[in-house]
Design a protein around this motif. Structure first.
Motif, short mmCIF file in Angstrom:
data_model
loop_
_atom_site.label_atom_id
_atom_site.label_comp_id
_atom_site.label_asym_id
_atom_site.label_seq_id
_atom_site.Cartn_x
_atom_site.Cartn_y
_atom_site.Cartn_z
N ASP A 1 4.27 6.16 5.07
CA ASP A 1 4.34 6.19 6.54
C ASP A 1 5.66 5.63 7.04
OD1 ASP A 1 1.81 7.29 6.68
OD2 ASP A 1 0.79 5.39 7.16
N TYR B 1 1.41 11.12 -2.21
CA TYR B 1 1.77 10.30 -1.05
C TYR B 1 2.87 10.85 -0.14
CZ TYR B 1 -1.10 6.82 -3.39
OH TYR B 1 -2.15 6.17 -3.99
N ASP C 1 0.83 -1.20 0.00
CA ASP C 1 0.00 0.00 0.00
C ASP C 1 0.87 1.26 0.00
OD1 ASP C 1 -2.86 1.16 0.55
OD2 ASP C 1 -1.53 2.14 2.00
N ASN C 2 0.61 2.16 -0.91
CA ASN C 2 1.43 3.36 -1.05
C ASN C 2 1.44 4.23 0.21
OD1 ASN C 2 2.29 2.96 -3.75
ND2 ASN C 2 0.34 3.68 -4.52
N SER C 3 0.31 4.29 0.87
CA SER C 3 0.24 5.09 2.10
C SER C 3 1.11 4.48 3.20
CB SER C 3 -1.21 5.20 2.58
OG SER C 3 -2.00 5.92 1.64
#
Length: 333
Positions: free
Chosen positions: A180, A218, A174-176
């Motif tokens: 993070d 992002y 997941d890019n998020s």
């Protein structure tokens, strides 16, 4: 790289001042001839020292980076001594990216980092993009960097906190979450006073994967405003030979990272059909790039340095690298 090839405070007191006074007194009692000879020797020594320093530190003193990548594929076929010797021979001190593998603990890299740092500045890459998804959460990613800093911090000049982070095709995470993880490690390294870098992956526009759009979506503004280095990875062999309009690319890229030093974070001629001639041509093409923007610092970090350049003897590619580093002060204008 996105394929399997990548591979106690000292007290200054009366005694020290007295010692300097005695030295001065000694010089004053020399005969004229002796004093002139001593001055001549000291002058020659100073000139030599300054000249030597300028040769090995030119790139750093002018905020230029001329990088070479020491990947993780050579341990069983090339000695560390050979790698260090090849870097030491270069007339300008390079910046060596050292790629680390997940199955090797940071403390096991101490010897490699220590020896290479004697002859090169070091950019540490604790996690390669191809292994990013093996760190399933923020905590595991942070731990990798904390452990790396604990054992290797004294030998590292730049921490690559994210490598080819927008490589969705092979990262498959997941890019998020990826963003993070990068942000969390940024906070860890900056709290310790370290310099940080992130490398993004640029692709042929026909592939419809927009690096600039991904960054805007992002990467947090805090990171974009405070990152020390922002790099672009690009391999023509992975992009059907497409040659980007680099001035246009870096103008857009630089606006996203207004306070960062920017440049090429990876390059190389990695095709199976690559020859010494094609490698040399591509190496010269990238390492002679002009200063596209005010904050452009070069970089390049030829990925297959060890594979292409060692052993050094009668090696045409290494000779091309050596020749470039010999006249490096003419490169970024």
């Amino acid at each position: 790289m996105n394929n399997f090839i990548k591979c106690g405070k000292k007290e200054v007191g009366v005694k020290n001042r007295a010692s300097r006074a005695e030295n001065s007194k000694f010089i004053c009692t020399l005969t004229g001839g002796q004093e002139m000879r001593l001055k001549f020797i000291l002058t020659v020594f100073v000139i030599f020292a300054i000249s030597s320093f300028n040769v090995v530190a030119y790139a750093q003193s002018n905020d230029k980076i001329y990088g070479l990548t020491i990947d993780d594929s050579w341990y069983e076929r090339v000695s560390l001594k050979e790698v260090v010797s090849s870097l030491k021979k270069l007339k300008t001190r390079p910046t060596a990216r050292i790629v680390m593998s997940k199955d090797t603990e940071p403390k096991e890299y101490v010897k490699i980092f220590k020896e290479i740092h004697k002859v090169a500045d070091v950019m540490a890459e604790p996690v390669d993009s191809y292994e990013m998804n093996l760190y399933e959460d923020v905590d595991s990613y942070k731990k990798r960097f904390k452990d790396s800093y604990k054992y290797l911090g004294k030998y590292v000049d730049i921490w690559e906190i994210g490598n080819e982070v927008n490589g969705e095709e092979w990262i498959k995470q997941d890019n998020s979450l990826v963003a993070d993880k990068i942000m969390a490690v940024y906070d860890v390294i900056k709290a310790k006073g370290g310099k940080t870098a992130v490398t993004f992956y640029y692709e042929n526009p026909d592939y419809q994967r927009d690096m600039i759009k991904w960054i805007k979506t992002y990467i947090p503004k805090k990171l974009r405003k405070n990152l020390d280095y922002a790099f672009i990875s690009y391999y023509e062999d992975d992009n059907e030979g497409y040659e980007p309009d680099w001035k246009n690319v870096f103008n857009k890229f630089g606006k996203l990272f207004p306070k960062s030093k920017i440049g090429i974070g990876e390059c190389g001629n990695t095709a199976k059909t690559a020859t010494d001639k094609s490698k040399i041509k591509m190496f010269n093409q990238y390492y002679s790039m002009p200063k596209y923007t005010k904050n452009y610092v070069g970089g390049y970090f030829w990925w297959n340095y060890v594979l292409d350049c060692i052993p050094m003897k009668n090696n045409k590619v290494y000779k091309a690298v050596y020749d470039t580093f010999k006249c490096i002060d003419t490169k970024i204008q």
